[in-house]
Design a protein around this motif. Structure first.
Motif, PDB file in Angstrom:
ATOM      1  N   LEU A  26       5.890   6.743  -2.788  1.00 26.61           N
ATOM      2  CA  LEU A  26       5.122   7.788  -3.466  1.00 26.61           C
ATOM      3  C   LEU A  26       3.648   7.429  -3.561  1.00 26.61           C
ATOM      4  N   GLY A  27       3.330   6.154  -3.614  1.00 22.23           N
ATOM      5  CA  GLY A  27       1.927   5.759  -3.586  1.00 22.23           C
ATOM      6  C   GLY A  27       1.302   5.973  -2.227  1.00 22.23           C
ATOM      7  N   GLY A  28       2.100   5.767  -1.167  1.00 28.08           N
ATOM      8  CA  GLY A  28       1.610   5.960   0.193  1.00 28.08           C
ATOM      9  C   GLY A  28       1.775   4.698   1.008  1.00 28.08           C
TER      10      GLY A  28
ATOM     11  N   PRO B 291       0.556   1.162  -2.410  1.00 22.88           N
ATOM     12  CA  PRO B 291       1.392   0.418  -3.360  1.00 22.88           C
ATOM     13  C   PRO B 291       0.683   0.114  -4.675  1.00 22.88           C
ATOM     14  N   LEU B 292      -0.621  -0.176  -4.600  1.00 20.19           N
ATOM     15  CA  LEU B 292      -1.370  -0.483  -5.821  1.00 20.19           C
ATOM     16  C   LEU B 292      -1.416   0.726  -6.745  1.00 20.19           C
ATOM     17  N   ILE B 293      -1.754   1.887  -6.193  1.00 18.84           N
ATOM     18  CA  ILE B 293      -1.825   3.107  -7.000  1.00 18.84           C
ATOM     19  C   ILE B 293      -0.441   3.521  -7.474  1.00 18.84           C
ATOM     20  N   GLY B 294       0.552   3.442  -6.591  1.00 17.11           N
ATOM     21  CA  GLY B 294       1.905   3.847  -6.962  1.00 17.11           C
ATOM     22  C   GLY B 294       2.480   2.986  -8.069  1.00 17.11           C
TER      23      GLY B 294
ATOM     24  N   ILE C 268      -1.877   8.383  -1.677  1.00 13.47           N
ATOM     25  CA  ILE C 268      -3.032   7.905  -0.921  1.00 13.47           C
ATOM     26  C   ILE C 268      -2.684   7.911   0.561  1.00 13.47           C
ATOM     27  N   THR C 269      -3.490   8.602   1.365  1.00 13.35           N
ATOM     28  CA  THR C 269      -3.271   8.669   2.802  1.00 13.35           C
ATOM     29  C   THR C 269      -4.450   8.044   3.548  1.00 13.35           C
TER      30      THR C 269
END
Length: 309
Positions: free
Chosen positions: A213-215, A222-225, A285-286
């Motif tokens: 889900l973070g991307g 991974p950091l944002i997710g 994040i893409t």
């Protein structure tokens, strides 16, 4: 800083490290649903060496990383022969085998768990999470990182160009196992107790969701997710009671209200997960999003070679 926030920072740091441990195999096109098993290996290695052998945390943490990396490397060769859903089931089954072996081991405490004598404050996992994040960003910017992305995007073309697909995926899987061992060792030394029930299937699912889900296209995902889905339940803890009171007051209810139980936080989390899979299947994040932001920040050059402010 209060004990509540130190606990949140500790859990967040461990989750970030675990997210990157799963991200590295995913970046090569391999889904890993056995993260909890590798974290358990690291946690019990650190706990046993600390409690039974008397080693300090600065010795048990590298040992946990070594065990996680070696076990991952050994099983990667037969395991990565499978693909798709079969690989997901194989990694999940491996985590269950590890959990079952620890549960039936009297040396490792069985169902009672193990106490860990040495305590590490929250600064250690926070610093470790920062270093792991920087390492993964650097790794993904190297030639090997580009090769990992190529294996993910099109393994057939990468193989035709001479890339050792199996070798790249084994290295990524082993490195992820070492990071999971690090996360487990930090868990053992910051909570001073390990029990196998803490490393269950739900943990593996959550960590994989952090990454997906973070991307998976950039190291930001991974950091944002992990940050978003770790802090979201804590936000729900303070928001849900007021939200429940507002909804009930709309219907003219004035009696005292019981606070929402823990299950509502997971309901909200599940709904958000489904919505994100529907409208953002590529993750929060893409790669294109990062490229657009980079193009806005990076100074542009004019035709005569001068830098445009």
């Amino acid at each position: 800083m209060s004990g509540y926030w130190t606990g949140i920072l500790t859990i967040l740091s461990i989750n970030v490290i675990m997210a990157y441990a799963i991200f590295l195999p995913v970046a090569t096109g391999q889904l890993n649903l056995g993260g909890a098993g590798f974290q358990a290996l690291g946690a019990y290695t650190a706990a046993f060496l600390s409690a039974a052998v008397g080693l300090s945390a600065w010795a048990t943490i590298p040992a946990a990383m070594l065990v996680g990396g070696l076990v991952s490397a050994m099983i990667a060769f037969p395991l990565l022969r499978t693909k798709g859903v079969y690989l997901v089931l194989a990694t999940f089954a491996l985590a269950e085998v590890i959990a079952g072996a620890i549960l039936n081991s009297e040396t490792l405490g069985g169902a009672m768990g193990l106490s860990v004598p040495e305590f590490l404050d929250y600064q250690v996992p926070v610093i470790a999470a920062v270093l792991v994040t920087l390492f993964v960003f650097y790794l993904m910017s190297t030639r090997f990182g580009l090769t990992m992305r190529a294996c993910h995007d099109d393994d057939v073309v990468s193989d035709l160009l001479g890339v050792s697909i199996r070798g790249v995926r084994v290295v990524a899987f082993a490195t992820g196992g070492a990071l999971a061992g690090l996360a487990g060792a930090l868990y053992a030394h910051t909570f001073n107790f390990v029990e196998i029930q803490s490393f269950n299937a739900l943990l593996s699912i959550y960590v994989l969701l952090y990454v997906l889900l973070g991307g998976t296209q950039t190291a930001f995902g991974p950091l944002i997710g992990a940050t978003f889905f770790t802090l979201l339940p804590e936000l729900m803890r303070s928001v849900l009671p007021g939200l429940k009171a507002s909804v009930v007051s709309m219907f003219g209810e004035t009696a005292s209200l019981s606070p929402p139980d823990e299950s509502w936080r997971f309901v909200v989390l599940g709904v958000l997960t489904v919505l994100m899979m529907m409208f953002r299947p590529e993750g929060l994040i893409t790669r294109s999003m990062v490229d657009r932001v980079t193009s806005l920040v990076k100074p542009r050059r004019k035709a005569d070679g001068r830098v445009e402010a």
